[in-house]
Design an enzyme around this catalytic site. Sequence first.
Site, PDB file in Angstrom:
ATOM      1  N   ARG A   1      17.783 -41.436  19.926  1.00  0.00           N
ATOM      2  CA  ARG A   1      17.919 -42.907  19.865  1.00  0.00           C
ATOM      3  C   ARG A   1      18.525 -43.486  21.143  1.00  0.00           C
ATOM      4  O   ARG A   1      18.559 -44.692  21.326  1.00  0.00           O
ATOM      5  CB  ARG A   1      18.744 -43.304  18.651  1.00  0.00           C
ATOM      6  CG  ARG A   1      20.130 -42.763  18.722  1.00  0.00           C
ATOM      7  CD  ARG A   1      20.930 -43.133  17.517  1.00  0.00           C
ATOM      8  NE  ARG A   1      22.081 -42.243  17.525  1.00  0.00           N
ATOM      9  CZ  ARG A   1      22.891 -42.054  16.539  1.00  0.00           C
ATOM     10  NH1 ARG A   1      22.699 -42.672  15.423  1.00  0.00           N
ATOM     11  NH2 ARG A   1      23.912 -41.242  16.651  1.00  0.00           N
TER      12      ARG A   1
ATOM     13  N   LYS B   1      19.512 -24.757  11.532  1.00  0.00           N
ATOM     14  CA  LYS B   1      20.448 -24.718  10.424  1.00  0.00           C
ATOM     15  C   LYS B   1      21.494 -25.814  10.592  1.00  0.00           C
ATOM     16  O   LYS B   1      21.643 -26.308  11.709  1.00  0.00           O
ATOM     17  CB  LYS B   1      21.103 -23.348  10.338  1.00  0.00           C
ATOM     18  CG  LYS B   1      22.063 -23.052  11.501  1.00  0.00           C
ATOM     19  CD  LYS B   1      22.857 -21.838  11.239  1.00  0.00           C
ATOM     20  CE  LYS B   1      24.279 -22.127  10.930  1.00  0.00           C
ATOM     21  NZ  LYS B   1      25.095 -22.506  12.087  1.00  0.00           N
TER      22      LYS B   1
ATOM     23  N   HIS C   1      19.298 -18.127  14.795  1.00  0.00           N
ATOM     24  CA  HIS C   1      19.152 -17.533  16.128  1.00  0.00           C
ATOM     25  C   HIS C   1      19.629 -16.090  16.178  1.00  0.00           C
ATOM     26  O   HIS C   1      19.288 -15.348  17.092  1.00  0.00           O
ATOM     27  CB  HIS C   1      19.807 -18.401  17.211  1.00  0.00           C
ATOM     28  CG  HIS C   1      21.296 -18.313  17.267  1.00  0.00           C
ATOM     29  ND1 HIS C   1      22.110 -19.037  16.445  1.00  0.00           N
ATOM     30  CD2 HIS C   1      22.119 -17.592  18.058  1.00  0.00           C
ATOM     31  CE1 HIS C   1      23.370 -18.772  16.729  1.00  0.00           C
ATOM     32  NE2 HIS C   1      23.416 -17.895  17.716  1.00  0.00           N
TER      33      HIS C   1
ATOM     34  N   ASP D   1      28.706 -22.058   7.739  1.00  0.00           N
ATOM     35  CA  ASP D   1      28.293 -22.034   9.146  1.00  0.00           C
ATOM     36  C   ASP D   1      27.775 -20.655   9.565  1.00  0.00           C
ATOM     37  O   ASP D   1      26.837 -20.561  10.351  1.00  0.00           O
ATOM     38  CB  ASP D   1      29.494 -22.428  10.019  1.00  0.00           C
ATOM     39  CG  ASP D   1      29.129 -22.607  11.479  1.00  0.00           C
ATOM     40  OD1 ASP D   1      28.124 -23.281  11.747  1.00  0.00           O
ATOM     41  OD2 ASP D   1      29.851 -22.068  12.346  1.00  0.00           O
TER      42      ASP D   1
ATOM     43  N   HIS E   1      23.640 -16.375   9.308  1.00  0.00           N
ATOM     44  CA  HIS E   1      23.631 -15.257  10.262  1.00  0.00           C
ATOM     45  C   HIS E   1      24.045 -13.929   9.609  1.00  0.00           C
ATOM     46  O   HIS E   1      23.376 -12.914   9.752  1.00  0.00           O
ATOM     47  CB  HIS E   1      24.585 -15.522  11.426  1.00  0.00           C
ATOM     48  CG  HIS E   1      24.324 -16.817  12.139  1.00  0.00           C
ATOM     49  ND1 HIS E   1      23.064 -17.322  12.319  1.00  0.00           N
ATOM     50  CD2 HIS E   1      25.161 -17.702  12.729  1.00  0.00           C
ATOM     51  CE1 HIS E   1      23.136 -18.471  12.993  1.00  0.00           C
ATOM     52  NE2 HIS E   1      24.403 -18.728  13.244  1.00  0.00           N
TER      53      HIS E   1
ATOM     54  N   LYS F   1      36.725 -17.865  13.682  1.00  0.00           N
ATOM     55  CA  LYS F   1      36.941 -18.491  14.994  1.00  0.00           C
ATOM     56  C   LYS F   1      38.350 -18.154  15.431  1.00  0.00           C
ATOM     57  O   LYS F   1      39.220 -17.855  14.617  1.00  0.00           O
ATOM     58  CB  LYS F   1      36.784 -20.002  14.870  1.00  0.00           C
ATOM     59  CG  LYS F   1      35.388 -20.398  14.398  1.00  0.00           C
ATOM     60  CD  LYS F   1      34.771 -21.454  15.282  1.00  0.00           C
ATOM     61  CE  LYS F   1      33.395 -21.849  14.828  1.00  0.00           C
ATOM     62  NZ  LYS F   1      32.319 -21.389  15.715  1.00  0.00           N
TER      63      LYS F   1
HETATM   64  C1  BG6 Z   1      26.177 -21.119  15.310  1.00  0.00           C
HETATM   65  C2  BG6 Z   1      27.405 -21.676  14.633  1.00  0.00           C
HETATM   66  O1  BG6 Z   1      25.112 -21.032  14.404  1.00  0.00           O
HETATM   67  O2  BG6 Z   1      26.477 -19.829  15.817  1.00  0.00           O
HETATM   68  C3  BG6 Z   1      28.574 -21.712  15.590  1.00  0.00           C
HETATM   69  O3  BG6 Z   1      27.122 -22.978  14.140  1.00  0.00           O
HETATM   70  C4  BG6 Z   1      28.794 -20.369  16.226  1.00  0.00           C
HETATM   71  O4  BG6 Z   1      29.756 -22.169  14.939  1.00  0.00           O
HETATM   72  C5  BG6 Z   1      27.496 -19.811  16.790  1.00  0.00           C
HETATM   73  O5  BG6 Z   1      29.752 -20.528  17.265  1.00  0.00           O
HETATM   74  C6  BG6 Z   1      27.682 -18.376  17.251  1.00  0.00           C
HETATM   75  O6  BG6 Z   1      26.545 -17.967  17.931  1.00  0.00           O
HETATM   76  P1  BG6 Z   1      26.612 -16.814  19.027  1.00  0.00           P
HETATM   77  O7  BG6 Z   1      25.187 -16.582  19.396  1.00  0.00           O
HETATM   78  O8  BG6 Z   1      27.456 -17.345  20.146  1.00  0.00           O
HETATM   79  O9  BG6 Z   1      27.251 -15.642  18.345  1.00  0.00           O
END
Ligand code: BG6
Length: 492
Positions: free
Chosen positions: A51, A151, A181, A238, A243, A342
């Site tokens: 936007r 996601k 990912h 998250d 993942h 984290k």
């Molecule tokens: C993301 C999360 O999907 O993956 C983040 O939303 C996280 O919070 C990230 O930091 C971690 O990805 P990677 O590839 O750095 O391990």
Amino acid sequence: MSSQIIPVEIFDYIVFGGNGDLAERKLLPALYHRDLDGQIPAGARIIGASRTALSDEDYRAFAQKALDSFVPAGDLTPTSVERFLARLHYRQVDARGDGGWAELKSLLDEAGDDRIRAFYMAVSPALFSDIASRINTLGLANERTRLVVEKPVGRDLESAKRLNALIGEHFREDQVFRIDHYLGKETVQNLMALRFANMLYEPLWNSAFVDHVQITVAESVGLEGRAGYYNTAGAMRDMVQNHILQLVCLVALEPPSAMDADALRDEKLKILRSLKRIDDSNVEHVTVRGQYRAGASNGGAVKGYLEDLGEPSSDIETFVAIKAEINNWRWAGVPFYIRTGKRLSERMSEIVVTFRPIPHSIFEGSAGHVQQNQLVMRLQPDEGVKQWLMIKDPGPGGMRLRHVPLDMTFAESFHVRNPDAYERLLMDVIRGNQTLFMRRDEVEAAWEWVDPILKAWEGRSMKPQGYTSGTWGPSSSIALIERDGRTWHEPD
Ligand code: BG6
């Protein structure tokens, strides 16, 4: 290496949220790298949409900054940067109204109707269905349209179903690419190779030989400017729902009949459906929630979660540990200990498969303790695989046993740059290969396991326990595994 790279078909990538954080950090740098390797054909375009009012030139300046910040300087040559920037366009579009869509459509139509159109939703999920419906009703979709969804897909089972249904009204499932990912990471791919391209492991890959599995996804960073999103999600939504459960699936699944999207996803689905339910009856025993407090990270003092958030209180967890179990023939009785958080001690993600102890030792006590074999798959950093074995310490002086790794660190063994997961996934979308993307039923099955845990936490008012930044999480996470006579794998 570039001689082995096969260019993909010509495409337009339309990135909604084109000037956002994901585009800046991941998507533009990933597309640049594919271009650098010669994989992107002449005439293919990347179109940012959001936007914000920006001209094509503004958008190119944004992309230039993104490349400067997130691509190693050695990979930036004036010719390749110029070629990449020339592919970029931008249109201001209102996701919730009709503004800008005609301009976007005419830009797409300029290139004709027969190229692949990949629409990437790098926006808040609240906008997914508005955008999906406008792509269709305003005539932007063609026969070769794909929709890429980031996601989180929902925040619980019900919202995920709703979202999937809304997307399903406008796109067929074979057009929808739900990104996780982690599935694009090199070591995750290698897990498939290790398990199914070798005879060695598969006969041992079951409860008769495997003692337990650990999956750790540890981050040293905190909120990184994403407080608004994170404080509505937490580590469970998250990281675990997507993942980590994907990693559990890939470790645990039965051999698929082929490396084919549906064959693989059918097997993952069976694992998700076999996960032992965790609810009010056992949640306190098998799960741990934590929230980081002030401490030290990467050599400096860091604030606690609430200070990062700027709020007096929050019950959102930044750490989760769970003892998960899979109720099927292969894995009955083998715990899968998972943890993520984290502001932990270091950025480190790994999968550790610990094999059972030998049934009987023929060695005298002076030879030393015979340790259990371990297979350690390191996702990041220093991607690689280590198979820990017992050997005899070389030299005279009697039998002394030592635990040593057969070490395959990918960077050292292959001398190649480790591509970012998005590079592979963005090109798989163009290739139409859904193997590394989550199918609708998979996402919903993952929520089916996660929902009762979230509800039980809430029902029991199980608040996150504080842990000092720069440690490995709350002490109850250590207790979770030590109660079973095991310990978390110490990274070396
Ligand atoms: C993301 C999360 O999907 O993956 C983040 O939303 C996280 O919070 C990230 O930091 C971690 O990805 P990677 O590839 O750095 O391990």
